[in-house]
Design a protein around this motif. Sequence first.
Motif, mmCIF file in Angstrom:
data_model
loop_
_atom_site.group_PDB
_atom_site.id
_atom_site.type_symbol
_atom_site.label_atom_id
_atom_site.label_comp_id
_atom_site.label_asym_id
_atom_site.label_seq_id
_atom_site.Cartn_x
_atom_site.Cartn_y
_atom_site.Cartn_z
ATOM 1 N N PRO A 44 -1.377 -14.029 7.131
ATOM 2 C CA PRO A 44 -1.456 -12.949 8.127
ATOM 3 C C PRO A 44 -0.381 -11.654 8.132
ATOM 4 O O PRO A 44 -0.930 -10.655 8.429
ATOM 5 N N VAL A 45 0.726 -12.183 7.415
ATOM 6 C CA VAL A 45 1.760 -10.927 7.629
ATOM 7 C C VAL A 45 1.102 -10.079 6.472
ATOM 8 O O VAL A 45 1.147 -8.835 6.524
ATOM 9 N N TYR A 46 0.659 -10.575 5.368
ATOM 10 C CA TYR A 46 0.071 -9.778 4.144
ATOM 11 C C TYR A 46 -1.233 -8.901 4.708
ATOM 12 O O TYR A 46 -1.173 -7.610 4.313
ATOM 13 N N GLU A 47 -1.777 -9.617 5.514
ATOM 14 C CA GLU A 47 -3.443 -8.892 6.058
ATOM 15 C C GLU A 47 -2.539 -7.634 7.061
ATOM 16 O O GLU A 47 -3.214 -6.449 7.233
ATOM 17 N N THR A 48 -1.726 -8.078 7.623
ATOM 18 C CA THR A 48 -1.119 -6.801 8.754
ATOM 19 C C THR A 48 -0.647 -5.581 8.022
ATOM 20 O O THR A 48 -0.806 -4.529 8.282
ATOM 21 N N LYS A 49 0.023 -6.025 6.879
ATOM 22 C CA LYS A 49 0.792 -4.861 6.217
ATOM 23 C C LYS A 49 -0.513 -4.265 5.442
ATOM 24 O O LYS A 49 -0.339 -2.959 5.339
ATOM 25 N N GLU A 50 -1.429 -4.757 4.824
ATOM 26 C CA GLU A 50 -2.534 -3.969 4.322
ATOM 27 C C GLU A 50 -3.174 -3.134 5.295
ATOM 28 O O GLU A 50 -3.721 -1.943 4.869
ATOM 29 N N LYS A 51 -3.492 -3.624 6.565
ATOM 30 C CA LYS A 51 -4.155 -2.879 7.496
ATOM 31 C C LYS A 51 -3.227 -1.637 8.012
ATOM 32 O O LYS A 51 -3.799 -0.456 8.261
ATOM 33 N N LEU A 52 -1.990 -1.774 8.105
ATOM 34 C CA LEU A 52 -1.259 -0.631 8.288
ATOM 35 C C LEU A 52 -0.886 0.626 7.367
ATOM 36 O O LEU A 52 -0.872 1.520 7.630
ATOM 37 N N SER A 53 -1.031 -0.015 5.938
ATOM 38 C CA SER A 53 -0.754 0.992 5.077
ATOM 39 C C SER A 53 -2.074 1.364 4.249
ATOM 40 O O SER A 53 -1.759 2.349 3.411
ATOM 41 N N ASN A 54 -3.292 0.898 4.770
ATOM 42 C CA ASN A 54 -4.601 1.467 4.311
ATOM 43 C C ASN A 54 -5.450 1.602 5.482
ATOM 44 O O ASN A 54 -6.173 0.540 5.892
ATOM 45 N N ILE A 55 -5.702 2.742 5.389
ATOM 46 C CA ILE A 55 -6.833 3.046 6.684
ATOM 47 C C ILE A 55 -7.817 4.120 6.314
ATOM 48 O O ILE A 55 -7.655 5.098 5.573
ATOM 49 N N ASN A 56 -8.813 3.836 6.494
ATOM 50 C CA ASN A 56 -10.054 4.622 6.350
ATOM 51 C C ASN A 56 -10.809 5.379 7.273
ATOM 52 O O ASN A 56 -10.723 4.536 8.357
ATOM 53 N N VAL A 57 -10.969 6.562 7.260
ATOM 54 C CA VAL A 57 -11.535 7.136 8.366
ATOM 55 C C VAL A 57 -13.028 7.934 7.908
ATOM 56 O O VAL A 57 -12.937 8.548 6.864
ATOM 57 N N GLN A 58 -14.058 7.463 8.332
ATOM 58 C CA GLN A 58 -15.494 7.818 7.724
ATOM 59 C C GLN A 58 -15.886 9.194 8.689
ATOM 60 O O GLN A 58 -15.968 9.100 9.867
ATOM 61 N N VAL A 59 -15.798 10.174 8.193
ATOM 62 C CA VAL A 59 -16.461 11.636 8.497
ATOM 63 C C VAL A 59 -17.979 11.549 8.604
ATOM 64 O O VAL A 59 -18.554 11.667 9.767
#
Length: 275
Positions: A146-161
């Motif tokens: 869960p710590v790893y998944e939280t870190k990945e979510k915070l450091s990798n964000i996608n915004v679909q235009v």
Amino acid sequence: MLQYLGLMKGFFSGLLATLMLGSMAFAQSRDWEGYTQDVSAERSQRFYEIYLFSYRPAQAADLSQKIFNPLTSEFKLKYRETFGQVDAESISYQPANFGMLESFKGYNTAVEAENKKRKSFAEYMTKRLFEHHVDNYFKNDPTMRPVYETKEKLSNINVQVNQSFKFNFRYNLSNNTLDINTLNPWVDSKVTLEMNPRSFGPSTPLEERVWIGKTFFRKWRLQSNVANKDGVIKIESIHWLQARWTTSMGYQDTFKEVGLTTRQRIYYLRAQNSF
């Protein structure tokens, strides 16, 4: 004579009949290879191919491959982004056989800045290597995943235009940079905010870089790199040849009178083996 011929005819007829009856009885008493006496039973049979070959024992991976191989491509890409496709400044680190250079005690600011730049890159590689293996441990440990998944979510964000345009925000903790990638079908583009690599977490950007590139016909690439605060622009043309060889042409210039690096104009041409 006729009686003798009749006798011979009767003898051969009897012999032929005996042979025919004997062969039929022998055929019924034995299953010949490739023939069957029960067609319906043969149709219901299933046959499977068996492949006979020996398995080679799995070779244990070298320790250096386990440690460094997962990040080899990333380090090569970061090196090219930092020092360029043609590392023109690396000539300063080639061995020189001139004894008189050893007595030169002058202070060269350009060489000193280049030393700091390469030292910073070496520190980034060390921290990134440590971060990668810690992430790998967290990912494979059920209690730490869960710590790893939280870190990945915070450091990798996608915004679909829309369907063909997307923003990807990627934060790199090792060198404290934020990459804003614009994913589109036309050009490769990225904005990088370089912050203090010695501080933990985001801070004030020290440099803002804009990357734009395009590959043509899978063998030729044109790319540019603009450092906004330093006021430096680089344009590079890369051509991939046969046998893993490439030719590179580049141009570097400044568009500000004062910047973080020495104001200079550089042209370069190089042929090298692709590594």
